[in-house]
Design an enzyme around this catalytic site. Sequence first.
Site, short mmCIF file in Angstrom:
data_model
loop_
_atom_site.label_atom_id
_atom_site.label_comp_id
_atom_site.label_asym_id
_atom_site.label_seq_id
_atom_site.Cartn_x
_atom_site.Cartn_y
_atom_site.Cartn_z
N VAL A 68 0.84 -1.20 0.00
CA VAL A 68 0.00 0.00 0.00
C VAL A 68 0.87 1.25 0.00
O VAL A 68 0.56 2.26 -0.65
CB VAL A 68 -0.95 -0.02 1.21
CG1 VAL A 68 -1.67 1.32 1.34
CG2 VAL A 68 -1.97 -1.14 1.08
N ASP A 102 -7.01 20.91 -42.41
CA ASP A 102 -7.89 21.26 -43.51
C ASP A 102 -7.65 22.73 -43.87
O ASP A 102 -7.01 23.46 -43.11
CB ASP A 102 -9.34 21.04 -43.07
CG ASP A 102 -10.30 21.08 -44.24
OD1 ASP A 102 -9.85 20.96 -45.38
OD2 ASP A 102 -11.52 21.23 -43.99
N ASP A 145 -13.79 19.62 -40.80
CA ASP A 145 -15.13 20.10 -40.48
C ASP A 145 -16.24 19.32 -41.16
O ASP A 145 -17.39 19.40 -40.76
CB ASP A 145 -15.28 21.59 -40.82
CG ASP A 145 -14.97 21.88 -42.28
OD1 ASP A 145 -14.65 20.93 -43.02
OD2 ASP A 145 -15.04 23.06 -42.67
N ASN A 158 6.08 8.36 -1.33
CA ASN A 158 6.06 6.92 -1.13
C ASN A 158 7.41 6.39 -0.65
O ASN A 158 7.48 5.49 0.19
CB ASN A 158 5.67 6.21 -2.43
CG ASN A 158 4.19 6.38 -2.74
OD1 ASN A 158 3.46 7.02 -1.99
ND2 ASN A 158 3.73 5.82 -3.83
N ASP A 206 -1.66 14.62 0.44
CA ASP A 206 -0.91 14.73 -0.81
C ASP A 206 -1.75 15.16 -2.01
O ASP A 206 -1.22 15.77 -2.95
CB ASP A 206 -0.23 13.39 -1.14
CG ASP A 206 1.07 13.21 -0.38
OD1 ASP A 206 1.42 14.12 0.39
OD2 ASP A 206 1.71 12.17 -0.57
#
Length: 938
Positions: free
Chosen positions: A308, A355, A656, A722, A755
């Site tokens: 975890v 285009d 388009d 972590n 966090d």
Amino acid sequence: MAAPTDVLTPGGSGGETSGDADGLAIRTLPPTDVYSALDTSPRGLTTEAADTRLRRFGSNELPRAAHPAMWRQLAAQFTDLFAVVLLVASAITALAYTLQEPRDPGTLQLAVAILAVVVLNASIGFAQEYSAERTAESLQAMVPHTCRVLRDAVLRELPARELVRGDVVILEAGDAVSADCRLVEAHDITVNNAAITGESDAVGRGHEPDQQGPVLEARNCLFMGTDVVAGTAKAVVFATGRSTEFGRIFQLTAAAPRQKTPLQHQVASMARRVAGAALAVGSLLFAVRLPAGQDLVSAFVFALGVMVALVPEGLPATLSVSLAIGVRRMARRHALVKQLLAVEALGSTTVVCTDKTGTLTQAEMTVVQVWAGGVMHTVSGVGYEPAGEVTDPEPVRAALRAAALCSNARLVPPSDGGRWHVLGDTTEGALLVAAAKAGLDRAAEEAAAPRVGEHPFDSVRKLMSTVHSGDHGYHACVKGAPQELLERCTAIDRQGEVIALTDALRAEVMTVNDELATQGLRVLAAARRELSGPHPDRDTVESGLTFLGLVGMLDPPRPEVREAVAACHRAGIRVVMVTGDHPLTAEAVARRVGIVRHSAPTVVTGARLNELDDDALDGLLAGQGDLLLCRVSPEHKMRVVTAFQRRLEVVAVTGDGANDAPALKHADIGVAMGASGTDVAREAAVMVLLDDSFASIATAVRLGRSVYQNIRKFLVYVFSSNIGELGPIIAATFAGFPLVPISAVQILAIDLGSDVLPALALGAERPEDDVMDRPPRSRHERLFSAAVMGRILFLGGIQALCGCAVFFWHVNGSGIPFSHFTEDNAVYREAITLVQAGIVISQFFIALTLRTERESVFRAGLLSNPWLLAAGGIGLVWMSGISYWPLLQNVFNTAPIAVTDWAVLAVLGVLPLAADEARKWSLRRRHSSRTVEQGGKR
């Protein structure tokens, strides 16, 4: 002789032959044979025959796209690798709780907390990403709802979905075409094929047989989704539903897979690596703890806690919300993003296939030059608003008066805050605007010279003429193609004086015409002659003319596009024009907006693309010169996009029309026009430009690049935390301490409670000034690059050392042997509280330093991101509640900590900031030294 009725099998939404095949055969027949070929008559189908065909071949509509059920979309949120790992961890933790003797409520709390995290992440992801594709519905929405049909020899208005092959339809100006039809009668009809071809120019159509070219260019066919601009016609339906050209585009769009963005690939790779690392480290520590005398269940719960600690539980939610911030920022800049991950993908774009009409240009024909009396006159202003002027207008008024009188279009003023627009042919609209800019009042001119006759335009003569009466008798006004009109002229108006049109003067006119044409202008000529009566024949009207002048017009580029194209070039993005227009027109526009920067661009037509195999096409695209692709079809666009992707380019495509939809969907980033685009294009794309401007693409790329940089910032922030959590756990394991320095529930409290908000604040950092002066990143560049991993280990390592120091300082200071510590021990509870508080404080300072890569955070301004300061303050308040509020103390097994302890933690927390500032100073110094050395060598 009529074609046999079995030559063509009736088509429809379930027909056996395609509309393309039908059109190729039907187009070659004389009008009288079309009826028998389609098993119908000039009186139309009978109701019975129409009902039979409708039952057999289906209705005139496109199949609706199948969408996954909502529960399936929600369930898909739980298949993410992070979610799978956490779900397994939650299930095993719950199982461990049932096996414990006595059962530890903390283990159950951990199982519930992990499950809650998964549900929270899935809910956020589902809410952000729920956007089912409705391309088929959008195509269907473009088909008109009703049409006029002859049934049983009676003209009826029927729902368009009831049209069948063989129906005889009646069309007039303003109607939308409901199915693919072959004309059998045509009276000066022109149509706008923009929905199919992407080009908005009105084109003439007739009923005579047509033998050559692709079916879309057949002059005697009309196609579903197009509009009648002028004239009237009778036509016979030869394809409906899925068998139409529109249906073919639908099938291309449906078959085109939605491409995964680079970030999707990288996040999936990151999830696999992190999950693998968590399992490996957890297994290792489980193997270390078990032989040390800890019971199986306790060692297993400990290993799960380590897993975890390594899995960033808040990352999926943080990523989704951070991307949503980018979406909101883009929306404020007229770019609507429908898929969150597309925000970041824009930042990695290496090629933009754009285009022309409506994206680079205004999609409004505008007269820019008028040549009359041997002099060129410039016309200012763009679009259909009659605002602007003609330089020295007096000599051009005769030419513009004749052109305006010989026009059927109407200018429509804006209503409800809209824009000026043209009712009728856009070319004629441009002539009316130019006449107004020259000071001519069309209403007054028509009142002074009312029209008494007309000879409409046709593709053979390439002319239109009108007859008018006036105070001095009758006269004709003629406009059309310069070469055809010039052949019918015998005189020329030169500075108000009519003189004979000599060969030298003819050559001068054609030279000017060629010069205008090479500039990409559409050129029309105007002429006039006096008549003796109101009803002369056409040959009389269109002969013996006096040449008045040439009018050059274009669809003007948007004023902001040139700078946007230049910004893309500076950013290392290749811009390629892909258009259905003529090569000369395309090149002229490309030069005006800066896409073409060299004298000899590579111009490739659709016909040449058909001749190239994949290897030859790859070789063509490998060149880095200016590239224009003209006269291309939807299949060509898709093939070019695929070829670029084979070269590992990240491709954005703009469009388009319905013809653009397959390429929009197949591209890495499909960008549709919101104001002028079709529904199908908007649905196939992942981004919609609300202002139709290419400049919004450049802005979106800038924001997309900043999003990627911000994602990296909060990745460093999350994973350094972590490591700070994992370091003390590993140290305690090898030091022989029987308990964990920080529990899994505390880790969840840090990851989700302390966090997330600072990480989101980092994700809201503004783009850096030089973000568009850097080249695009490689498709293979990983989120966890060497620089990112180095910074994670650097900052996380300092944090882990500080956490270990504060824990063992407090534990050893108590004088209690390690073996005597239990979870209820007050010193232990204080120690784990110190570790958690230390991580929260140091993370606040790490968030500050992560705002910049090299620049000192003090130079950037500590107060320039107030959201980050607020988020850090909330995290400290949350930590204080965990330390001092009895309810939270019971949940997290924490204890109050003294003011002096807070002071020590603050000093330790500043260390990562100070160390990173030293690192940035070293980087700046080395960069400065290299710059000086390079300058000295030069």
